[in-house]
Design a protein around this motif. Sequence first.
Motif, PDB file in Angstrom:
ATOM      1  N   ASN A  66       5.478   2.927   1.934  1.00 28.39           N
ATOM      2  CA  ASN A  66       4.616   3.448   0.957  1.00 28.39           C
ATOM      3  C   ASN A  66       4.363   2.283  -0.337  1.00 28.39           C
ATOM      4  N   ALA A  67       5.763   2.255  -0.697  1.00 31.99           N
ATOM      5  CA  ALA A  67       5.771   1.840  -1.998  1.00 31.99           C
ATOM      6  C   ALA A  67       5.637   0.183  -1.833  1.00 31.99           C
ATOM      7  N   ILE A  68       6.052  -0.376  -0.613  1.00 35.14           N
ATOM      8  CA  ILE A  68       5.576  -1.742  -0.423  1.00 35.14           C
ATOM      9  C   ILE A  68       3.965  -1.950  -0.591  1.00 35.14           C
TER      10      ILE A  68
ATOM     11  N   SER B  80       1.792  -4.034  -3.056  1.00 31.52           N
ATOM     12  CA  SER B  80       1.133  -5.311  -2.919  1.00 31.52           C
ATOM     13  C   SER B  80      -0.336  -5.466  -3.558  1.00 31.52           C
ATOM     14  N   LEU B  81      -0.759  -4.005  -3.938  1.00 25.00           N
ATOM     15  CA  LEU B  81      -2.080  -4.009  -4.580  1.00 25.00           C
ATOM     16  C   LEU B  81      -1.867  -4.357  -6.212  1.00 25.00           C
TER      17      LEU B  81
ATOM     18  N   ARG C 244      -2.350  -9.925  -5.040  1.00 23.99           N
ATOM     19  CA  ARG C 244      -2.349 -11.522  -4.447  1.00 23.99           C
ATOM     20  C   ARG C 244      -1.505 -11.622  -2.868  1.00 23.99           C
ATOM     21  N   TYR C 245      -0.467 -10.376  -2.761  1.00 20.83           N
ATOM     22  CA  TYR C 245       0.289 -10.524  -1.824  1.00 20.83           C
ATOM     23  C   TYR C 245      -0.070  -9.322  -0.753  1.00 20.83           C
ATOM     24  N   GLU C 246      -0.079  -9.450   0.482  1.00 24.77           N
ATOM     25  CA  GLU C 246      -0.001  -8.743   1.585  1.00 24.77           C
ATOM     26  C   GLU C 246       1.132  -7.827   1.818  1.00 24.77           C
TER      27      GLU C 246
ATOM     28  N   LEU D  60       5.464  -8.819   1.290  1.00 25.17           N
ATOM     29  CA  LEU D  60       6.449  -8.275   0.280  1.00 25.17           C
ATOM     30  C   LEU D  60       7.622  -7.672   1.057  1.00 25.17           C
ATOM     31  N   GLU D  61       7.350  -7.432   2.409  1.00 30.72           N
ATOM     32  CA  GLU D  61       8.584  -6.598   3.379  1.00 30.72           C
ATOM     33  C   GLU D  61       9.442  -7.764   3.274  1.00 30.72           C
TER      34      GLU D  61
END
Length: 54
Positions: free
Chosen positions: A12-14, A18-19, A25-27, A31-32
């Motif tokens: 959830n934090a990831i 990402s937003l 910019r990142y999906e 980030l995972e």
Amino acid sequence: MFEALIMEELLNAIDEASLEVEEGRYEPEELEKVVNQEEIINRALGLILPGESN
């Protein structure tokens, strides 16, 4: 038991990050790849269950 809850919250934090990072910019999948999920889980477990994790 705690590990599943921590993993769910980590994901959830990831998703939220990402937003926020670089205005979306990142999906989440990107980030995972850059966070050390095992280290985060171990640290969280160490805070919840002192003496139980690495």
